[in-house]
Motif scaffolding. Sequence first.
Motif, short mmCIF file in Angstrom:
data_model
loop_
_atom_site.label_atom_id
_atom_site.label_comp_id
_atom_site.label_asym_id
_atom_site.label_seq_id
_atom_site.Cartn_x
_atom_site.Cartn_y
_atom_site.Cartn_z
N LEU A 1 33.97 27.90 27.10
CA LEU A 1 33.60 29.17 26.48
C LEU A 1 33.59 30.26 27.55
O LEU A 1 32.81 30.23 28.49
N GLY A 2 34.48 31.24 27.40
CA GLY A 2 34.59 32.32 28.37
C GLY A 2 35.49 32.02 29.54
O GLY A 2 35.89 32.94 30.26
N GLN A 3 35.84 30.75 29.74
CA GLN A 3 36.67 30.39 30.90
C GLN A 3 38.08 30.96 30.76
O GLN A 3 38.62 31.55 31.71
N ARG A 4 38.67 30.80 29.58
CA ARG A 4 40.02 31.34 29.38
C ARG A 4 40.01 32.87 29.42
O ARG A 4 40.94 33.49 29.92
N ALA A 5 38.94 33.47 28.90
CA ALA A 5 38.84 34.94 28.92
C ALA A 5 38.75 35.44 30.36
O ALA A 5 39.34 36.47 30.70
N ARG A 6 38.02 34.73 31.21
CA ARG A 6 37.92 35.14 32.62
C ARG A 6 39.25 34.99 33.32
O ARG A 6 39.63 35.83 34.16
N TRP A 7 39.98 33.93 33.03
CA TRP A 7 41.31 33.75 33.61
C TRP A 7 42.24 34.88 33.16
O TRP A 7 42.99 35.44 33.97
N ASP A 8 42.18 35.22 31.89
CA ASP A 8 43.02 36.31 31.38
C ASP A 8 42.71 37.63 32.06
O ASP A 8 43.60 38.45 32.32
N ALA A 9 41.42 37.87 32.33
CA ALA A 9 41.04 39.11 33.02
C ALA A 9 41.65 39.15 34.41
O ALA A 9 42.11 40.21 34.87
N ARG A 10 41.70 38.00 35.09
CA ARG A 10 42.32 37.96 36.42
C ARG A 10 43.82 38.20 36.32
O ARG A 10 44.40 38.87 37.19
N VAL A 11 44.45 37.66 35.28
CA VAL A 11 45.88 37.90 35.10
C VAL A 11 46.15 39.38 34.86
O VAL A 11 47.09 39.96 35.43
N ARG A 12 45.35 40.01 34.01
CA ARG A 12 45.53 41.45 33.74
C ARG A 12 45.39 42.27 35.02
O ARG A 12 46.15 43.21 35.26
N LEU A 13 44.40 41.90 35.83
CA LEU A 13 44.20 42.61 37.10
C LEU A 13 45.40 42.41 38.02
O LEU A 13 45.86 43.35 38.68
N GLY A 14 45.94 41.18 38.05
CA GLY A 14 47.10 40.90 38.87
C GLY A 14 48.33 41.67 38.43
O GLY A 14 49.10 42.18 39.26
N VAL A 15 48.53 41.76 37.11
CA VAL A 15 49.67 42.51 36.58
C VAL A 15 49.54 43.99 36.94
O VAL A 15 50.51 44.63 37.38
N LEU A 16 48.33 44.53 36.76
CA LEU A 16 48.10 45.93 37.10
C LEU A 16 48.35 46.19 38.58
O LEU A 16 48.99 47.19 38.96
N VAL B 1 52.10 46.22 39.20
CA VAL B 1 52.74 47.46 38.75
C VAL B 1 52.56 48.57 39.78
O VAL B 1 53.51 49.24 40.19
N TRP B 2 51.31 48.75 40.23
CA TRP B 2 51.05 49.80 41.21
C TRP B 2 51.72 49.50 42.55
O TRP B 2 52.20 50.41 43.23
N ALA B 3 51.77 48.24 42.93
CA ALA B 3 52.41 47.87 44.20
C ALA B 3 53.90 48.22 44.16
O ALA B 3 54.46 48.72 45.15
N SER B 4 54.55 47.94 43.04
CA SER B 4 55.98 48.24 42.94
C SER B 4 56.23 49.75 42.97
O SER B 4 57.19 50.22 43.60
N LEU B 5 55.35 50.53 42.31
CA LEU B 5 55.50 51.98 42.33
C LEU B 5 55.28 52.54 43.73
O LEU B 5 56.01 53.44 44.18
N LEU B 6 54.28 52.00 44.43
CA LEU B 6 54.03 52.45 45.80
C LEU B 6 55.17 52.05 46.73
O LEU B 6 55.53 52.81 47.65
N LEU B 7 55.75 50.88 46.49
CA LEU B 7 56.85 50.42 47.34
C LEU B 7 58.07 51.32 47.22
O LEU B 7 58.66 51.72 48.24
N VAL B 8 58.48 51.65 45.99
CA VAL B 8 59.67 52.49 45.84
C VAL B 8 59.39 53.91 46.34
O VAL B 8 60.29 54.60 46.85
#
Length: 471
Positions: free
Chosen positions: A17-32, A35-42
């Motif tokens: 309970l809540g474990q998958r939701a916490r993992w998903d939150a980490r994935v969302r943070l990683g994706v964000l 995105v910003w890393a690629s924009l800063l790189l270019v």
Amino acid sequence: MWPDIRPGVGPDVGPDLGQRARWDARVRLGVLAGVWASLLLVTYWWVTGGGVQDLVGWASGLTSLGRLTGLLASDLLLLQVLLMARVPVVERAFGQERLARTHRLVGFTSFTAMLAHVGLITWGYAAGDLAAVPGQLWDLTVSYPGMLLAAAGTACLVMVVVTSVRAARKRLRYESWHLLHLYAYAGVGLALPHQLWTGQDFQGSTARTVFWWGLWAACAVAVLVWRVALPLWRSARYRLRVTGVVDEGDGVVSVHMTARRGSGLAAEAGQFFTFRFLSGAGWTRGHPYSLSAAPDGRTLRISAKEVGDGSASLRHLRPGTRVLVEGPYGRLSARARTRRKVALIGAGVGVTPLRALAEALPYAPGEVVLVHRYSGRDHARPLFERELQHLVERRGLEVVWMPGRRRAPGSWLGDGVGPVDDTTALLQWVPDIAQRDLFVCGPEEWARDVVASARAAGLPAENVHVESFGW
């Protein structure tokens, strides 16, 4: 099998309970972060390539800004494709509601940057002479390698963006909008030759070449694997067939389907599939429908109101009709749950995934409450009334029936509720709403009003899970 609900014994909601939701939150943070890393790189590559120094001159400054906006537009355009490629780890973490909002924001931003790129580059190449821009644009289009293809790709993207504006979407059938939206892939693909043949920022170093080719390849692989190959493989594996069609009343029909034995059909209550019924003309157009009953690994049930060509044709399906599927998708499921207590709020046919959740979730009596707004016109009964009543008696589900049309714009209550504000009514029905997970399904504007009331009642944003009818 029903969970154990003996008096004084709460059902086991599972150690995760809540474990998958916490993992998903980490994935969302990683994706964000990605995105910003690629924009800063270019942007960094633009700076090291003399982008800032070129700003000292008028014409060179226009050209330099045109390069930067072009780089950002290309990066965002490709990231947008990746976000909507149904990559499982991303789709599960975001859910379609949040992905669609992100896709829309990134899409309009990349399109604006692309228009700025075309205008600034052309103006810069015209030596800063605004009057010479039309002629310079024509010369660039017909004389430079890949520019005719890029112009065609731009036209495709313009068509996609125009038809994505809310006012335009309201005038289009879902089928037409979906077909036009596929031209985005053509627009992205047609831009590739121009970027590789004339873009110095794409070939200025090995790192840049690897980055851009890698991003293009990732997009192509993601689309081919998860938007094409995986749905075909699952459809072949499941071999779904229609087993029955049931009239639920008030223009709603349910379609029952069964997969071949041992196919291992994986889905959770609250999720949806995109279905293509091989029943004649129009079978190529997929339609998303939520599951209206908890899946058992072999059978599925969907329920839809007849509001368009796709949903209207469901009534005429025959037993034995083959079904192609994409999915399951969506995060309006136990995956998002972090609390024992849950509130479910649905309008009309939006109650379908919530009815499935009310069946599948483990809970003790009183831990789950469902607020169901239905039309109530012509003495219409609530959708799934008998099934929900069975869950009330057998599982201890609490149901609040709310008949009547939406009483006013900006309110999610039915017109028979009386002179009470939305948040007060919600607190009367669910006094501890701030201590629950909230799952909402219904029309887009209505769902926003529900969320506003819940937030005003103290419910944290991370405990709100929405799926709306918007597209």
